[in-house]
Design a protein around this motif. Structure first.
Motif, PDB file in Angstrom:
ATOM      1  N   LEU A  24     -84.893 -44.201  68.345  1.00 29.02           N
ATOM      2  CA  LEU A  24     -84.321 -43.011  68.981  1.00 29.02           C
ATOM      3  C   LEU A  24     -84.239 -41.870  67.964  1.00 29.02           C
ATOM      4  O   LEU A  24     -83.996 -42.111  66.788  1.00 29.02           O
ATOM      5  CB  LEU A  24     -82.926 -43.314  69.524  1.00 29.02           C
ATOM      6  CG  LEU A  24     -82.839 -44.402  70.587  1.00 29.02           C
ATOM      7  CD1 LEU A  24     -81.376 -44.711  70.904  1.00 29.02           C
ATOM      8  CD2 LEU A  24     -83.582 -43.980  71.840  1.00 29.02           C
ATOM      9  N   PRO A  25     -84.400 -40.643  68.398  1.00 29.91           N
ATOM     10  CA  PRO A  25     -84.346 -39.510  67.462  1.00 29.91           C
ATOM     11  C   PRO A  25     -82.898 -39.099  67.146  1.00 29.91           C
ATOM     12  O   PRO A  25     -82.428 -38.043  67.563  1.00 29.91           O
ATOM     13  CB  PRO A  25     -85.096 -38.412  68.213  1.00 29.91           C
ATOM     14  CG  PRO A  25     -84.851 -38.727  69.652  1.00 29.91           C
ATOM     15  CD  PRO A  25     -84.785 -40.228  69.747  1.00 29.91           C
ATOM     16  N   LEU A  26     -82.217 -39.940  66.413  1.00 30.25           N
ATOM     17  CA  LEU A  26     -80.829 -39.664  66.022  1.00 30.25           C
ATOM     18  C   LEU A  26     -80.736 -39.534  64.508  1.00 30.25           C
ATOM     19  O   LEU A  26     -81.590 -40.035  63.792  1.00 30.25           O
ATOM     20  CB  LEU A  26     -79.913 -40.798  66.489  1.00 30.25           C
ATOM     21  CG  LEU A  26     -79.863 -41.082  67.988  1.00 30.25           C
ATOM     22  CD1 LEU A  26     -79.032 -42.329  68.250  1.00 30.25           C
ATOM     23  CD2 LEU A  26     -79.290 -39.897  68.724  1.00 30.25           C
ATOM     24  N   GLN A  27     -79.663 -38.880  64.062  1.00 28.45           N
ATOM     25  CA  GLN A  27     -79.418 -38.766  62.625  1.00 28.45           C
ATOM     26  C   GLN A  27     -77.966 -39.072  62.339  1.00 28.45           C
ATOM     27  O   GLN A  27     -77.087 -38.726  63.120  1.00 28.45           O
ATOM     28  CB  GLN A  27     -79.762 -37.377  62.122  1.00 28.45           C
ATOM     29  CG  GLN A  27     -81.244 -37.089  62.148  1.00 28.45           C
ATOM     30  CD  GLN A  27     -81.571 -35.838  61.371  1.00 28.45           C
ATOM     31  OE1 GLN A  27     -80.692 -35.048  61.032  1.00 28.45           O
ATOM     32  NE2 GLN A  27     -82.830 -35.651  61.070  1.00 28.45           N
ATOM     33  N   SER A  28     -77.732 -39.705  61.210  1.00 31.28           N
ATOM     34  CA  SER A  28     -76.368 -40.039  60.811  1.00 31.28           C
ATOM     35  C   SER A  28     -75.925 -39.245  59.587  1.00 31.28           C
ATOM     36  O   SER A  28     -74.741 -39.215  59.258  1.00 31.28           O
ATOM     37  CB  SER A  28     -76.270 -41.540  60.507  1.00 31.28           C
ATOM     38  OG  SER A  28     -77.197 -41.887  59.495  1.00 31.28           O
ATOM     39  N   VAL A  48     -70.655 -47.590  52.692  1.00 29.30           N
ATOM     40  CA  VAL A  48     -70.873 -48.986  53.091  1.00 29.30           C
ATOM     41  C   VAL A  48     -71.039 -49.090  54.608  1.00 29.30           C
ATOM     42  O   VAL A  48     -71.956 -49.755  55.105  1.00 29.30           O
ATOM     43  CB  VAL A  48     -69.739 -49.901  52.588  1.00 29.30           C
ATOM     44  CG1 VAL A  48     -69.790 -51.270  53.252  1.00 29.30           C
ATOM     45  CG2 VAL A  48     -69.803 -50.042  51.073  1.00 29.30           C
ATOM     46  N   VAL A  49     -70.175 -48.437  55.357  1.00 28.58           N
ATOM     47  CA  VAL A  49     -70.247 -48.502  56.829  1.00 28.58           C
ATOM     48  C   VAL A  49     -71.574 -47.923  57.320  1.00 28.58           C
ATOM     49  O   VAL A  49     -72.249 -48.517  58.164  1.00 28.58           O
ATOM     50  CB  VAL A  49     -69.046 -47.774  57.471  1.00 28.58           C
ATOM     51  CG1 VAL A  49     -69.246 -47.577  58.967  1.00 28.58           C
ATOM     52  CG2 VAL A  49     -67.765 -48.544  57.203  1.00 28.58           C
ATOM     53  N   ALA A  50     -71.957 -46.765  56.790  1.00 31.22           N
ATOM     54  CA  ALA A  50     -73.225 -46.151  57.198  1.00 31.22           C
ATOM     55  C   ALA A  50     -74.406 -47.051  56.822  1.00 31.22           C
ATOM     56  O   ALA A  50     -75.333 -47.235  57.614  1.00 31.22           O
ATOM     57  CB  ALA A  50     -73.377 -44.778  56.556  1.00 31.22           C
ATOM     58  N   SER A  51     -74.357 -47.624  55.635  1.00 30.33           N
ATOM     59  CA  SER A  51     -75.451 -48.489  55.170  1.00 30.33           C
ATOM     60  C   SER A  51     -75.582 -49.734  56.033  1.00 30.33           C
ATOM     61  O   SER A  51     -76.688 -50.110  56.441  1.00 30.33           O
ATOM     62  CB  SER A  51     -75.234 -48.883  53.710  1.00 30.33           C
ATOM     63  OG  SER A  51     -75.247 -47.749  52.876  1.00 30.33           O
ATOM     64  N   VAL A  52     -74.463 -50.379  56.319  1.00 28.88           N
ATOM     65  CA  VAL A  52     -74.500 -51.597  57.138  1.00 28.88           C
ATOM     66  C   VAL A  52     -75.037 -51.273  58.532  1.00 28.88           C
ATOM     67  O   VAL A  52     -75.894 -51.985  59.065  1.00 28.88           O
ATOM     68  CB  VAL A  52     -73.106 -52.262  57.212  1.00 28.88           C
ATOM     69  CG1 VAL A  52     -73.061 -53.359  58.260  1.00 28.88           C
ATOM     70  CG2 VAL A  52     -72.724 -52.826  55.842  1.00 28.88           C
ATOM     71  N   GLY A  53     -74.569 -50.189  59.128  1.00 28.05           N
ATOM     72  CA  GLY A  53     -75.057 -49.798  60.445  1.00 28.05           C
ATOM     73  C   GLY A  53     -76.543 -49.510  60.437  1.00 28.05           C
ATOM     74  O   GLY A  53     -77.290 -49.957  61.314  1.00 28.05           O
ATOM     75  N   ASN A  54     -77.005 -48.781  59.414  1.00 25.38           N
ATOM     76  CA  ASN A  54     -78.410 -48.415  59.339  1.00 25.38           C
ATOM     77  C   ASN A  54     -79.299 -49.625  59.085  1.00 25.38           C
ATOM     78  O   ASN A  54     -80.364 -49.757  59.693  1.00 25.38           O
ATOM     79  CB  ASN A  54     -78.582 -47.357  58.245  1.00 25.38           C
ATOM     80  CG  ASN A  54     -79.658 -46.359  58.544  1.00 25.38           C
ATOM     81  OD1 ASN A  54     -80.579 -46.222  57.751  1.00 25.38           O
ATOM     82  ND2 ASN A  54     -79.568 -45.653  59.662  1.00 25.38           N
ATOM     83  N   VAL A  55     -78.864 -50.521  58.220  1.00 29.13           N
ATOM     84  CA  VAL A  55     -79.651 -51.733  57.950  1.00 29.13           C
ATOM     85  C   VAL A  55     -79.711 -52.610  59.202  1.00 29.13           C
ATOM     86  O   VAL A  55     -80.777 -53.132  59.556  1.00 29.13           O
ATOM     87  CB  VAL A  55     -79.090 -52.500  56.740  1.00 29.13           C
ATOM     88  CG1 VAL A  55     -79.714 -53.877  56.617  1.00 29.13           C
ATOM     89  CG2 VAL A  55     -79.305 -51.708  55.450  1.00 29.13           C
ATOM     90  N   LEU A  56     -78.589 -52.774  59.878  1.00 32.41           N
ATOM     91  CA  LEU A  56     -78.598 -53.595  61.098  1.00 32.41           C
ATOM     92  C   LEU A  56     -79.471 -52.983  62.196  1.00 32.41           C
ATOM     93  O   LEU A  56     -80.121 -53.711  62.955  1.00 32.41           O
ATOM     94  CB  LEU A  56     -77.175 -53.843  61.600  1.00 32.41           C
ATOM     95  CG  LEU A  56     -76.350 -54.789  60.735  1.00 32.41           C
ATOM     96  CD1 LEU A  56     -74.932 -54.909  61.272  1.00 32.41           C
ATOM     97  CD2 LEU A  56     -77.002 -56.154  60.630  1.00 32.41           C
ATOM     98  N   GLY A  57     -79.518 -51.669  62.270  1.00 33.13           N
ATOM     99  CA  GLY A  57     -80.427 -51.018  63.211  1.00 33.13           C
ATOM    100  C   GLY A  57     -81.881 -51.338  62.867  1.00 33.13           C
ATOM    101  O   GLY A  57     -82.705 -51.568  63.758  1.00 33.13           O
ATOM    102  N   SER A  58     -82.187 -51.385  61.586  1.00 36.67           N
ATOM    103  CA  SER A  58     -83.538 -51.749  61.156  1.00 36.67           C
ATOM    104  C   SER A  58     -83.838 -53.218  61.430  1.00 36.67           C
ATOM    105  O   SER A  58     -84.976 -53.572  61.744  1.00 36.67           O
ATOM    106  CB  SER A  58     -83.716 -51.455  59.665  1.00 36.67           C
ATOM    107  OG  SER A  58     -83.683 -50.064  59.446  1.00 36.67           O
ATOM    108  N   VAL A  59     -82.823 -54.064  61.312  1.00 38.45           N
ATOM    109  CA  VAL A  59     -82.998 -55.487  61.649  1.00 38.45           C
ATOM    110  C   VAL A  59     -83.352 -55.608  63.133  1.00 38.45           C
ATOM    111  O   VAL A  59     -84.227 -56.407  63.508  1.00 38.45           O
ATOM    112  CB  VAL A  59     -81.738 -56.303  61.297  1.00 38.45           C
ATOM    113  CG1 VAL A  59     -81.764 -57.683  61.927  1.00 38.45           C
ATOM    114  CG2 VAL A  59     -81.587 -56.406  59.774  1.00 38.45           C
TER     115      VAL A  59
END
Length: 149
Positions: A24-28, A48-59
């Motif tokens: 999706l074309p979103l930005q954090s 940490v919260v942003a990183s975990v969310g972004n990594v899980l989205g990539s998973v």
């Protein structure tokens, strides 16, 4: 200002980062910068919260990639067989190290999807994507807090 624990702030940042890692074309980044400038939450926790969310989205992207190829002959499949083979060739050419670019807008999300299609081992996927995405947020935080400080 004393750090505040506001679950909705962290949940919003997590969901924003998770969604940004999807196709999706979103930005954090803007949300993270705003929260860092607000100073109400500890910068390390926000990163940490942003990183975990972004990594899980990539998973999620990689997991979708692992399952999506079985549908490549369907009419609704969004990529032609030729384009899929071209993407596989490109991933084979640059290999797992291309995942260090998973933070880059436009190319990062398809890279994580292709890593799934190519059955990249989870250990290397998680290591490289975590380094890339956390590194991006750390640099963004350092720049933001450097300007604000």
């Amino acid at each position: 200002m004393a750090p505040v624990f506001d679950f909705s702030v962290y949940l919003g940042l997590f969901l924003s980062a998770f969604g940004a890692a999807s196709l999706l074309p979103l930005q954090s980044e803007a949300l993270l910068v705003g929260l860092l400038l607000g100073g109400a939450q500890p910068a390390a926790v926000l990163v940490v919260v942003a990183s975990v969310g972004n990594v899980l989205g990539s998973v999620l992207n990689a997991a979708l990639g692992r399952g999506i190829e079985r549908f490549h002959e369907r009419r609704w499949f969004p990529v032609s067989a030729q384009r899929l083979e071209q993407a596989k060739h490109t991933y084979r050419r640059y290999g797992r190290w291309s995942l260090l670019l998973s933070w880059v807008p436009v190319i990062g999300d398809p890279l994580t999807l292709m890593a799934g299609v190519m059955r990249e081992p989870w250990w290397s996927f998680l290591l490289l994507v975590t380094l890339a995405k956390t590194g991006r947020y750390l640099v963004l935080a350092a720049i933001t807090l450097g300007w604000a400080g």
